[in-house]
Design a protein around this motif. Structure first.
Motif, mmCIF file in Angstrom:
data_model
loop_
_atom_site.group_PDB
_atom_site.id
_atom_site.type_symbol
_atom_site.label_atom_id
_atom_site.label_comp_id
_atom_site.label_asym_id
_atom_site.label_seq_id
_atom_site.Cartn_x
_atom_site.Cartn_y
_atom_site.Cartn_z
ATOM 1 N N HIS A 1 29.733 48.626 41.451
ATOM 2 C CA HIS A 1 30.994 48.523 40.697
ATOM 3 C C HIS A 1 31.210 49.848 39.967
ATOM 4 O O HIS A 1 30.390 50.235 39.131
ATOM 5 N N TYR B 1 23.059 45.399 36.956
ATOM 6 C CA TYR B 1 24.286 44.801 37.508
ATOM 7 C C TYR B 1 25.011 45.696 38.520
ATOM 8 O O TYR B 1 26.182 45.452 38.829
ATOM 9 N N VAL C 1 37.354 35.048 31.903
ATOM 10 C CA VAL C 1 37.716 36.464 31.891
ATOM 11 C C VAL C 1 38.996 36.745 31.108
ATOM 12 O O VAL C 1 39.084 37.702 30.355
ATOM 13 N N GLN D 1 24.206 44.303 47.166
ATOM 14 C CA GLN D 1 25.605 44.101 46.792
ATOM 15 C C GLN D 1 26.304 45.435 46.577
ATOM 16 O O GLN D 1 25.662 46.443 46.289
ATOM 17 N N HIS E 1 44.056 38.066 48.033
ATOM 18 C CA HIS E 1 42.898 37.810 48.892
ATOM 19 C C HIS E 1 43.082 38.490 50.254
ATOM 20 O O HIS E 1 42.179 39.142 50.771
ATOM 21 N N GLU F 1 29.888 38.526 36.084
ATOM 22 C CA GLU F 1 29.632 37.294 35.334
ATOM 23 C C GLU F 1 30.627 36.231 35.790
ATOM 24 O O GLU F 1 31.655 36.020 35.150
ATOM 25 N N PRO F 2 30.337 35.550 36.894
ATOM 26 C CA PRO F 2 31.307 34.610 37.459
ATOM 27 C C PRO F 2 31.685 33.482 36.500
ATOM 28 O O PRO F 2 32.762 32.901 36.615
ATOM 29 N N ASP F 3 30.801 33.144 35.568
ATOM 30 C CA ASP F 3 31.087 32.007 34.681
ATOM 31 C C ASP F 3 31.855 32.388 33.424
ATOM 32 O O ASP F 3 32.228 31.523 32.633
ATOM 33 N N SER G 1 34.532 39.566 36.656
ATOM 34 C CA SER G 1 34.293 38.235 37.227
ATOM 35 C C SER G 1 33.240 38.284 38.329
ATOM 36 O O SER G 1 32.577 37.295 38.596
ATOM 37 N N ARG G 2 33.057 39.431 38.956
ATOM 38 C CA ARG G 2 32.013 39.521 39.986
ATOM 39 C C ARG G 2 30.638 39.617 39.348
ATOM 40 O O ARG G 2 29.649 39.194 39.916
ATOM 41 N N ARG H 1 39.384 42.011 35.440
ATOM 42 C CA ARG H 1 39.063 40.733 36.100
ATOM 43 C C ARG H 1 38.215 40.961 37.347
ATOM 44 O O ARG H 1 37.195 40.297 37.549
ATOM 45 N N GLN H 2 38.663 41.910 38.165
ATOM 46 C CA GLN H 2 37.986 42.067 39.451
ATOM 47 C C GLN H 2 36.552 42.553 39.277
ATOM 48 O O GLN H 2 35.678 42.199 40.068
#
Lengths: 699, 273
Positions: free
Chosen positions: A112, A203, A554, A109, B47, A549-551, A546-547, A542-543
């Motif tokens: 970040h 991560y 945010v 991946q 997007h 910890e998607p759940d 959220s990547r 957010r960007q």
């Protein structure tokens, strides 16, 4: 531009050589470098093949300004970069080449990149619980953010100096000979650093320290990335190497044999960024790698009086100065000194003199800078108010002005809570009053309070028409009530739909309502800028989050972090071009790092001990964690005193070297804390004045 | 407010001026950030922008030598994968071998400068040069419409004027320059050759535009108010309280300066330590 002979050797000649140029500030080193760039381009070097490397972006400002104005084709597109900037660019491009070998849990991946703000967030979210669980730092009484900053600082120093991060605690302890409590703090600092590094590896989070390690130790050693840089940039201009760190020095040392030409610039009296990893001694070794070595010693900034002042102040600070004075001028003519009892008197004196310079003497505001060791909000506000009362425009540069304290940002956060009742974070009554007053033009706090007292129930605003008491409606007025209703209805419509990302919510609320005529943000550049910064911060949060910890919810997490002072607590850029011609109010360090001399300086609060004294940083140590520190050596009080004195001299000398005409020295006997002040700068100035009076009287 | 001496024009700023002089003034002279939405459908636009940015990034990585399999192995966006596959099949057709991805060139324009940021310039030394611009939007305009775009005008002119160092030191004659738009959704390619006459015409027009902007004391609002629905400054100018619909927007979602969407690398590095 007329250049001195030695400047010409760097600017017009030796264009195919590696040149080391040293000298103090104000001797024309950067001027020579700018001329060299122009000459390189005139000689056929593509502008894109020239790279300026500086320790921090502000130091590139003179290059940007001069090259944009240069009548040389392409000069404006010469690139300036920091080590950090190069690291991010290279990792972003070449991550797939090293992803498998660098020991991250998710090599497939994308990484970040963490800003300091996000690094502090992850500290709060994941490391703070561990700190509590293991009862780390139980004897340290500082704000969590400062704790996290120092943990990150230790990781950064390990990366920049080039030792493994698991040696941080041992290195700090080996130089400590005091109580066991401090040694335990160093153990805890090691533990926290380990935890954070593990989290990053899990991560794919790249904080600054990992960016440096991966760039210097992995990418730079691989052929394709290295070739990408060394083929693209054939000519290096490296300025302020004394303010850069060993990792940058290593990179440059490696790069030198592969480039067509280089100019390395060293300020002999710099080293102000030592607490950020700068290592002037390490940088000086680059001199031996250059075929041409030049020194500039003719000052081109200071008047004779200012040069004499700098010399005499050095004597008073116990420096070994040349026996012969620089000139026959009287140092006292370079300064104006005010001895006030209280701080407000000193500030009035400052504002009066600024006004006199601008109004009576026709000095351009941009030729005036007001400096202090630190710039707390209260001081900034008091100064700006006084200047404004005198019709003087000012701008501030403080590296840590809190976005969340901006009125517009506070209002937006409160309105976000109103619009998202499902967060379970109701807006406080006072925050709602403040938000309505900020959001609705002409709605003062008294009428906003009336609206909230009668119309705010269960975290909801009720329609204006439903306010039962007509007296209150009348006092609020129906015009303002109409605006209130428009805002309320917008929030109600928003609630009825699907929640949007918080940054999108802010943007829509701003555009649809708050920036419209009749509302508080309409034609308010400050409110628009604060909103834009808050949106940037929320979007980045957010960007990234959220990547990972998607759940995670945010948006409420972001607001919680803002409330706790973890997020939106950082630098606010001053971008208003109308303020370019304004008096600058700034901490001394920030001014020294701007590389821009001015005609007049005001030094405030010279009695403060903050001039030169190291900040209280119980978890770290800039000298012990430096490359030159000898293992096993103990850091003593004498070391502390000597380094403080050295730093005081470097600061005042550096400031004087960036002043053309006069220094106004402000002092109040009672400082901001209500305590009498006797700091090193004050003592030196007073000692200098007494000594010069004695010498003038022949005593 | 007047134009600063060190101002550098770009295709975006000139397009903004052509759309609305007041927008130009607010955005480039006053540098007024104004974070209202460009379109109502912010998520969809975000997007598209992100997808476009990732696609450009992928091509940049490929052009600097990273093998495609390393780049695509774990891409999680099927559309992006399809675009990249199409690019590998036809995006590089008939392109000279010397490649300069993501390169910026600056040339003088009157008393100011003009900068172009190219996705790719491919050069056959002494022979020809091709400018490639990757497009990820769905609509493919007609060639004559593209030829009239400010981007086409600026890019071809800047390469002809300031691309000598990419061509062994010799200026690239206009008739050896081609501008190519390549569309990722269907793999279409639109090629726009250049000529000495077009170069002379573009130079005159760009100079005239720059001089007009430099001479302006005030910057009026556009009379085409439909444009205001897609302008972030509409509230500031009292030109509406709702962003327009994405379906009606004629932007491309991959502009180089949509305020707030760009990652300021230098700034991050600065804050980081």
């Amino acid at each position: 531009m007329r250049l001195l002979k030695k400047q010409q050797l760097a600017a017009k000649e030796n264009l195919d050589k590696r040149v080391f140029l040293e000298g103090a500030a104000g001797t024309g080193k950067t001027t020579a470098a700018i001329e060299r760039i122009k000459q390189l381009i005139r000689s056929g070097a593509p502008a894109g093949s020239i790279l300026i490397i500086v320790p921090q972006a502000t130091l590139a400002a003179p290059y940007h300004e001069a090259l944009k104005r240069a009548r040389v084709e392409g000069a404006g597109s010469v690139r300036a970069a920091t080590l950090g900037g190069l690291a991010v660019e290279m990792l972003d491009l070449f991550w797939p080449l090293i992803a498998e070998e660098v020991g991250f849990a998710r090599p497939t991946q994308r990484p970040h990149f963490l800003s300091l703000e996000l690094a502090q967030y992850y500290m709060t979210r994941f490391i703070q619980p561990e700190i509590e669980r293991y009862d780390l730092f139980n004897s340290v009484r500082i704000q969590p953010n400062r704790l996290y900053t120092q943990i990150l600082d230790n990781l950064n120093k390990a990366a920049l100096v080039g030792f493994p991060h698991d040696q941080i605690g041992a290195r700090l302890k080996s130089a400590w000979a005091g109580d066991v409590e401090q040694a335990a703090i160093y153990d805890d600092a090691q533990r926290a650093a380990d935890l954070f590094r593990d989290l990053c590896r899990q991560y794919n989070l790249l904080d600054f320290s990992l960016q440096v390690i991966l760039f210097v130790q992995f990418l730079w050693r691989r052929e394709p990335p290295r070739r990408y840089l060394t083929r693209r940039y054939r000519h290096l201009i490296v300025d302020n190497i004394e303010e850069d760190n060993p990792a940058a020095h290593d990179l440059i040392a490696d790069w030198l044999p592969e480039c067509d030409s280089a100019l390395l610039i060293y300020d002999r009296e710099g080293g102000f960024r030592r607490f950020l990893g700068a290592d002037p001694d390490d940088g000086y070794r680059l001199k031996a790698l250059c075929e041409v070595q030049l020194e500039l010693d003719n000052d081109r900034v200071m008047s004779e009086e200012v040069a004499a002042f700098r010399y005499e102040l050095g004597r008073s600070l116990g420096r070994r100065v040349p026996a012969e004075k620089p000139n026959a001028a009287d140092a006292r003519d370079a300064i104006r000194f005010a001895d006030s009892r209280y701080l407000p008197q000193m500030l009035d004196w400052t504002a009066d003199n600024v006004r006199r310079l601008i109004v009576d003497e026709g000095v351009s505001p941009k030729e005036i800078v007001i400096l202090s060791a630190l710039l707390p909000d209260a001081l900034r506000f008091a100064l700006q108010t006084r200047l404004s009362e005198r019709g003087i425009t000012s701008r501030t540069h403080r590296p840590s002005r809190a976005l969340r304290e901006e009125p517009a940002a506070r209002a937006l956060i409160a309105l976000a809570k109103l619009a998202h009742p499902h967060w379970g974070m109701p807006a406080e009554k006072y925050d709602t009053i403040f938000a309505l007053s900020a959001a609705i033009h002409d709605l003062d706090l008294a009428r906003a309070r009336l609206l909230v007292e009668t119309g705010y129930k269960n975290n909801q605003l009720i329609p204006f028409a439903q306010i039962a008491d007509p007296e209150i409606q009348n006092r609020v007025t129906f015009e303002l009530g109409g605006r209130y209703e428009r805002l309320r209805a917008w929030l109600a419509r928003y609630q009825a739909g699907d929640p949007q990302p918080l940054d999108h919510f802010f943007s829509a609320l701003f555009g649809d309502v708050l920036a419209q005529p009749g509302f508080g943000f309409h034609r308010s550049p400050d409110a628009a800028a604060a909103t834009a910064n808050l949106i940037d911060s929320a979007r980045e949060f957010r960007q990234t989050v959220s990547r990972i910890e998607p759940d995670l919810a945010v948006a409420p997490e972001y607001v919680k972090m803002v409330d706790q002072g973890v997020i939106a607590n950082l630098y606010l850029r001053d971008r208003d071009p109308k303020l370019r011609d304004a008096v600058l109010i700034t901490p001394a360090y920030a001014f020294l790092m701007s590389n821009m001399p001015v005609d007049y300086q005001f030094w405030l609060n010279v009695g403060s001990s903050s001039w030169g004294q190291r900040l209280y940083q119980p978890l770290t140590h800039p000298y012990v964690l430096s490359r030159g520190w000898k293992p096993g050596r103990i850091w003593t009080d004498a070391d502390e005193y000597a380094t403080d004195q050295e730093m005081v001299y470097r600061i005042v000398s550096g400031l004087a070297r960036r002043c053309r005409k006069r220094v106004y020295i402000g002092f109040s006997e009672i400082g901001e804390q209500g305590i009498e002040q006797r700091g090193a700068v004050l003592t030196a100035v007073q000692g200098m004045l007494r000594r010069l009076s004695r010498e003038a009287a022949g005593v | 407010m007047t134009l600063p001496d060190d101002f550098s024009f770009s295709q975006t700023s000139l397009s903004d001026y052509a759309d609305c002089p007041r927008r130009f003034e607010l955005k480039y002279l006053l540098e007024q950030r104004y974070p209202a939405p460009i379109v109502a459908e912010q998520l969809e636009l975000e997007h598209r922008i992100e997808q476009g940015a990732r696609f450009h990034h992928l091509i940049h990585q490929h052009q600097i030598g990273i093998p495609p399999d390393l780049l695509t192995r774990h891409l999680d966006d099927d559309e992006l994968l399809a675009w990249f596959a199409l690019y590998l099949r036809s995006g590089l057709d008939d392109l000279p071998q010397v490649r300069y991805p993501e390169i910026a060139l600056t040339v003088p324009l009157g008393d100011h400068a003009l900068t172009a940021k190219f996705d790719l310039i491919a050069v056959d030394l002494g022979e020809r040069a091709v400018i490639v611009d990757w497009k990820t939007g769905g609509r493919v305009p007609r060639a004559d419409a593209l030829a009239g775009r400010m981007q086409t005008v600026v890019y071809r002119y800047v390469l002809a004027k300031g691309g000598a160092h990419l061509n062994g030191g010799a200026p690239i004659p206009p008739e050896r320059i081609e501008m190519r738009y390549w569309y990722a959704q269907g793999g279409e390619s639109i090629r726009l050759p250049y000529s000495a006459a077009e170069y002379a015409r573009d130079e005159a027009e760009l100079r005239r535009l720059a001089a007009e902007i430099a001479a302006r004391a005030d910057f009026p609002l556009t009379e085409e108010t439909r444009r205001c629905a897609f302008c972030i400054y509409r509230a500031l100018c009292d030109r509406g309280d709702r962003a327009g619909s994405l379906a009606e927007w004629d932007g491309e979602g991959e502009s180089d300066d949509l305020s707030g969407f760009t990652l300021d690398i230098e700034q991050i590095a600065e804050i980081a330590f």
